[in-house]
Design a protein around this motif. Sequence first.
Motif, short mmCIF file in Angstrom:
data_model
loop_
_atom_site.label_atom_id
_atom_site.label_comp_id
_atom_site.label_asym_id
_atom_site.label_seq_id
_atom_site.Cartn_x
_atom_site.Cartn_y
_atom_site.Cartn_z
N ALA A 52 0.86 -1.19 0.00
CA ALA A 52 0.00 0.00 0.00
C ALA A 52 0.89 1.23 0.00
CB ALA A 52 -0.92 0.01 1.21
N ASP A 53 0.40 2.31 -0.62
CA ASP A 53 1.13 3.56 -0.54
C ASP A 53 0.89 4.17 0.83
OD1 ASP A 53 -1.17 5.90 -1.13
OD2 ASP A 53 -1.60 3.94 -2.00
N GLN A 54 1.88 4.89 1.33
CA GLN A 54 1.82 5.38 2.71
C GLN A 54 0.69 6.38 2.91
OE1 GLN A 54 4.96 7.96 4.56
NE2 GLN A 54 5.41 6.10 5.72
N ALA A 55 0.41 7.22 1.92
CA ALA A 55 -0.64 8.23 2.08
C ALA A 55 -2.00 7.56 2.30
CB ALA A 55 -0.68 9.14 0.86
N SER A 56 -2.29 6.51 1.51
CA SER A 56 -3.57 5.82 1.68
C SER A 56 -3.63 5.11 3.02
CB SER A 56 -3.77 4.82 0.54
OG SER A 56 -3.84 5.48 -0.71
N LEU A 57 -2.54 4.50 3.42
CA LEU A 57 -2.51 3.77 4.69
C LEU A 57 -2.71 4.72 5.87
CD1 LEU A 57 -2.22 0.80 5.36
CD2 LEU A 57 0.25 1.14 5.61
N ILE A 58 -2.08 5.89 5.81
CA ILE A 58 -2.27 6.87 6.88
C ILE A 58 -3.72 7.32 6.95
CG2 ILE A 58 -1.68 9.22 7.61
CD1 ILE A 58 1.11 8.74 6.40
N GLU A 59 -4.32 7.58 5.79
CA GLU A 59 -5.72 8.03 5.76
C GLU A 59 -6.64 6.96 6.33
OE1 GLU A 59 -8.86 10.61 5.25
OE2 GLU A 59 -6.69 10.98 5.13
N ILE A 60 -6.37 5.69 6.04
CA ILE A 60 -7.20 4.61 6.59
C ILE A 60 -7.15 4.61 8.11
CG2 ILE A 60 -7.38 2.10 6.78
CD1 ILE A 60 -6.41 1.97 3.85
N PHE A 61 -5.95 4.72 8.68
CA PHE A 61 -5.81 4.73 10.14
C PHE A 61 -6.43 5.98 10.75
CE2 PHE A 61 -2.14 1.69 9.53
CZ PHE A 61 -2.77 0.63 10.16
N VAL A 62 -6.26 7.12 10.10
CA VAL A 62 -6.84 8.36 10.63
C VAL A 62 -8.36 8.24 10.72
CG1 VAL A 62 -7.30 10.78 10.06
CG2 VAL A 62 -4.96 9.90 9.95
N GLN A 63 -8.98 7.73 9.67
CA GLN A 63 -10.44 7.61 9.65
C GLN A 63 -10.93 6.62 10.70
OE1 GLN A 63 -12.41 9.53 8.14
NE2 GLN A 63 -11.23 10.44 6.47
N LEU A 64 -10.24 5.50 10.85
CA LEU A 64 -10.68 4.49 11.82
C LEU A 64 -10.48 4.97 13.26
CD1 LEU A 64 -9.42 1.17 10.17
CD2 LEU A 64 -11.74 2.11 10.21
N LEU A 65 -9.35 5.62 13.54
CA LEU A 65 -9.13 6.15 14.89
C LEU A 65 -10.11 7.27 15.21
CD1 LEU A 65 -5.22 6.27 15.10
CD2 LEU A 65 -6.78 4.57 16.09
N ASP A 66 -10.34 8.16 14.25
CA ASP A 66 -11.29 9.25 14.47
C ASP A 66 -12.69 8.71 14.71
OD1 ASP A 66 -11.93 12.26 14.22
OD2 ASP A 66 -13.30 11.34 12.77
N ASN A 67 -13.05 7.66 13.98
CA ASN A 67 -14.37 7.05 14.17
C ASN A 67 -14.49 6.45 15.58
OD1 ASN A 67 -16.93 5.91 12.73
ND2 ASN A 67 -16.04 4.15 13.76
N ALA A 68 -13.41 5.81 16.07
CA ALA A 68 -13.45 5.21 17.40
C ALA A 68 -13.58 6.26 18.49
CB ALA A 68 -12.19 4.37 17.62
N VAL A 69 -12.89 7.39 18.31
CA VAL A 69 -12.98 8.47 19.31
C VAL A 69 -14.33 9.18 19.23
CG1 VAL A 69 -11.98 10.67 20.03
CG2 VAL A 69 -10.49 8.79 19.34
N ARG A 70 -14.80 9.39 18.01
CA ARG A 70 -16.05 10.15 17.84
C ARG A 70 -17.24 9.44 18.47
NH1 ARG A 70 -17.01 14.05 14.12
NH2 ARG A 70 -15.09 13.49 13.00
N TYR A 71 -17.27 8.12 18.38
CA TYR A 71 -18.40 7.37 18.91
C TYR A 71 -18.04 6.68 20.22
CZ TYR A 71 -20.58 8.24 14.44
OH TYR A 71 -21.12 8.85 13.34
N ARG A 72 -17.27 7.36 21.05
CA ARG A 72 -16.91 6.80 22.35
C ARG A 72 -18.11 6.83 23.29
NH1 ARG A 72 -14.74 11.88 21.79
NH2 ARG A 72 -15.29 13.44 23.38
N SER A 73 -18.03 5.98 24.29
CA SER A 73 -19.11 5.91 25.27
C SER A 73 -18.95 7.02 26.30
CB SER A 73 -19.09 4.55 25.96
OG SER A 73 -20.03 4.52 27.03
N PRO A 74 -20.04 7.67 26.70
CA PRO A 74 -19.93 8.73 27.72
C PRO A 74 -19.72 8.16 29.12
CG PRO A 74 -22.22 8.41 27.08
CD PRO A 74 -21.41 7.54 26.17
N ASP A 75 -19.84 6.85 29.28
CA ASP A 75 -19.77 6.25 30.61
C ASP A 75 -18.40 5.71 30.97
OD1 ASP A 75 -22.51 6.74 30.78
OD2 ASP A 75 -22.99 4.79 29.88
#
Length: 350
Positions: free
Chosen positions: A224-247
């Motif tokens: 994989a090219d590094q730019a695409s791989l970085i974008e994949i990780f950024v989106q997945l990490l951001d998604n995990a933080v965005r939908y975190r549990s308030p509890d």
Amino acid sequence: MVPRHIPIIGRFDDGGGFGRLSAVVGILLVALFWLGLGMDSGLDRQFIPTGASHPMQNGRIGNMLLAAIVVLGVGGLTLLLIQAVYWQRRTAERLRLREAELIEQRNRLRRYVADLERIADVAAHDLQEPLRRMVAYSQLLASHDKAGCDAEVRDYVGHVIDGARRMRALVGGLREFVAVDSIPRTGEVSSAWVAMTIARQRLAEVLAEAGATLVVDPLPEVEADQASLIEIFVQLLDNAVRYRSPDRRPVIHVSVVREGDMARIKVCDNGQGIDPARMVRMFEIFYRPHGGGDRAAPGIGTGLAVVRRLVERLGGSVWADSENGAGSSFGFSLRLGAALLRQGENNRAA
């Protein structure tokens, strides 16, 4: 214009007439050859009347049968040859028409993609400026005279600002989604560990604000090219933080499992989780599984769709698992780098 059907070639489109005729001729040839091979003097005498005195009649009857066999054999082979030529020409014509249809569809798809990219580019540039002005002047209006604005007016201005910001995010997400096709495939091998490190640095402020704990296992090199791989990780990490549990405090775990020549990388969180019935649509663009207002679904629904397009462009696949209220797991698979593949083969050989 390419026709949508295959025209009839010749009189018999399906070759049924030739097929039936060839079958009859073949059966007749088999019978005649069997009779010819089984012919002997006793069989010859059955065809000669009793009391016949001319000895040459036996040979004449045999010659007539052999001649009939030869004639019918040549005729049958000729019919089979004609049928083979007919089928070859018909198949070549169908292949030519099919190839023309595929070329036309490919060209049409390229035009559609190019038009979509132009629309997204225009939207990203021409719409961003009015939205920026809308946000700026709304903020100026809210801060110009706070004493002269009651709570209802400030609430209206806040809705205008939130709507403009969301519109900017939607336009930017659409542009990212469409721009995936314009990224060339280089066939390079990149380190998933390095890409994750860069993605972690880019989201350092977001992770710190959420108080998230990020645990990353050793990650391999993948095709994989590094730019695409970085974008994949950024989106997945951001998604995990965005939908975190308030509890509970968010904990994100990035792991990898090797299956053959593929690396299956998984990002797990302990966030809100998603109803399993909604998981089938998780990678659709603009899909928001939580529904409701902005607080319930703060995202715009483009991050996972971008991940899916990036991974599929690299020759991999994506998947997701979740339990409502207990967290989610989003994963993707990519081919391992050539060096790791050779190392694995050497280890198996040893």
